[in-house]
Design a protein around this motif. Structure first.
Motif, mmCIF file in Angstrom:
data_model
loop_
_atom_site.group_PDB
_atom_site.id
_atom_site.type_symbol
_atom_site.label_atom_id
_atom_site.label_comp_id
_atom_site.label_asym_id
_atom_site.label_seq_id
_atom_site.Cartn_x
_atom_site.Cartn_y
_atom_site.Cartn_z
ATOM 1 N N LYS A 31 0.838 -1.208 0.000
ATOM 2 C CA LYS A 31 0.000 0.000 0.000
ATOM 3 C C LYS A 31 0.872 1.257 0.000
ATOM 4 O O LYS A 31 1.953 1.262 0.570
ATOM 5 C CB LYS A 31 -0.910 -0.004 1.223
ATOM 6 C CG LYS A 31 -2.028 0.999 1.137
ATOM 7 C CD LYS A 31 -3.042 0.716 2.224
ATOM 8 C CE LYS A 31 -4.229 1.645 2.147
ATOM 9 N NZ LYS A 31 -5.112 1.371 1.031
ATOM 10 N N ASN A 35 0.864 7.849 -6.960
ATOM 11 C CA ASN A 35 -0.097 8.048 -8.043
ATOM 12 C C ASN A 35 0.571 8.188 -9.397
ATOM 13 O O ASN A 35 -0.045 7.912 -10.425
ATOM 14 C CB ASN A 35 -0.987 9.261 -7.764
ATOM 15 C CG ASN A 35 -2.001 8.967 -6.674
ATOM 16 O OD1 ASN A 35 -2.417 7.832 -6.485
ATOM 17 N ND2 ASN A 35 -2.397 9.993 -5.963
ATOM 18 N N ASP A 68 -8.578 -2.482 -11.706
ATOM 19 C CA ASP A 68 -8.800 -1.103 -11.246
ATOM 20 C C ASP A 68 -9.116 -1.059 -9.749
ATOM 21 O O ASP A 68 -8.662 -0.165 -9.040
ATOM 22 C CB ASP A 68 -9.944 -0.447 -12.033
ATOM 23 C CG ASP A 68 -9.560 -0.092 -13.453
ATOM 24 O OD1 ASP A 68 -8.345 -0.036 -13.762
ATOM 25 O OD2 ASP A 68 -10.487 0.128 -14.273
ATOM 26 N N GLN A 69 -9.877 -2.033 -9.273
ATOM 27 C CA GLN A 69 -10.180 -2.106 -7.840
ATOM 28 C C GLN A 69 -8.910 -2.329 -7.024
ATOM 29 O O GLN A 69 -8.701 -1.674 -5.990
ATOM 30 C CB GLN A 69 -11.185 -3.214 -7.566
ATOM 31 C CG GLN A 69 -12.557 -2.953 -8.123
ATOM 32 C CD GLN A 69 -13.464 -4.180 -8.036
ATOM 33 O OE1 GLN A 69 -13.145 -5.170 -7.380
ATOM 34 N NE2 GLN A 69 -14.598 -4.114 -8.714
ATOM 35 N N ASN A 71 -5.882 -1.558 -7.968
ATOM 36 C CA ASN A 71 -5.119 -0.322 -8.104
ATOM 37 C C ASN A 71 -5.555 0.698 -7.048
ATOM 38 O O ASN A 71 -4.714 1.293 -6.363
ATOM 39 C CB ASN A 71 -5.303 0.235 -9.520
ATOM 40 C CG ASN A 71 -4.423 1.409 -9.800
ATOM 41 O OD1 ASN A 71 -3.309 1.534 -9.282
ATOM 42 N ND2 ASN A 71 -4.891 2.290 -10.654
ATOM 43 N N THR A 72 -6.845 0.864 -6.898
ATOM 44 C CA THR A 72 -7.376 1.805 -5.909
ATOM 45 C C THR A 72 -6.963 1.417 -4.498
ATOM 46 O O THR A 72 -6.560 2.265 -3.701
ATOM 47 C CB THR A 72 -8.911 1.857 -6.013
ATOM 48 O OG1 THR A 72 -9.255 2.328 -7.326
ATOM 49 C CG2 THR A 72 -9.512 2.791 -4.967
ATOM 50 N N ARG A 73 -7.017 0.127 -4.200
ATOM 51 C CA ARG A 73 -6.674 -0.346 -2.840
ATOM 52 C C ARG A 73 -5.190 -0.202 -2.542
ATOM 53 O O ARG A 73 -4.804 -0.134 -1.374
ATOM 54 C CB ARG A 73 -7.130 -1.776 -2.664
ATOM 55 C CG ARG A 73 -8.649 -1.916 -2.639
ATOM 56 C CD ARG A 73 -9.108 -3.337 -2.493
ATOM 57 N NE ARG A 73 -8.789 -3.887 -1.185
ATOM 58 C CZ ARG A 73 -9.036 -5.136 -0.834
ATOM 59 N NH1 ARG A 73 -9.614 -5.971 -1.690
ATOM 60 N NH2 ARG A 73 -8.710 -5.562 0.371
ATOM 61 N N ARG A 75 -3.273 2.354 -3.479
ATOM 62 C CA ARG A 75 -2.867 3.774 -3.433
ATOM 63 C C ARG A 75 -2.912 4.341 -2.042
ATOM 64 O O ARG A 75 -3.486 3.885 -1.145
ATOM 65 C CB ARG A 75 -3.749 4.616 -4.366
ATOM 66 C CG ARG A 75 -3.703 4.176 -5.807
ATOM 67 C CD ARG A 75 -2.330 4.327 -6.385
ATOM 68 N NE ARG A 75 -2.233 3.647 -7.670
ATOM 69 C CZ ARG A 75 -1.262 3.850 -8.543
ATOM 70 N NH1 ARG A 75 -0.291 4.673 -8.299
ATOM 71 N NH2 ARG A 75 -1.225 3.189 -9.672
#
Length: 75
Positions: A31, A35, A68-69, A71-73, A75
């Motif tokens: 984590k 970006n 994509d999910q 990727n979001t987690r 960041r």
């Protein structure tokens, strides 16, 4: 009807532990990805994992949504 792959399916495809605990540990360990770094260029992937992610996103494959999910987690 085709089911969309889950996060568990993605981790299995990438050769990673795909249990809830395994996924949570992976995300916790990695984590904080900047970006400015594309997910497929993250330093923790091996070449075949990075290639799979890059190809799936470029083709907007069925994997794209779950990638994509993830990727979001991360960041």
């Amino acid at each position: 009807m085709t089911l969309m792959p889950s996060i568990h399916d993605l981790f299995e495809q990438l050769g990673l532990e795909n249990t809830d605990n395994g996924i949570d540990r992976f995300i916790e360990r990695h984590k904080g990805l900047e970006n400015s770094v594309k997910l497929e260029h993250a330093p923790f992937w091996n070449p075949s994992q990075a290639q799979f992610i890059q190809r799936a996103l470029a083709e907007d494959a069925e994997w794209a949504e779950v990638i994509d999910q993830l990727n979001t987690r991360l960041r």
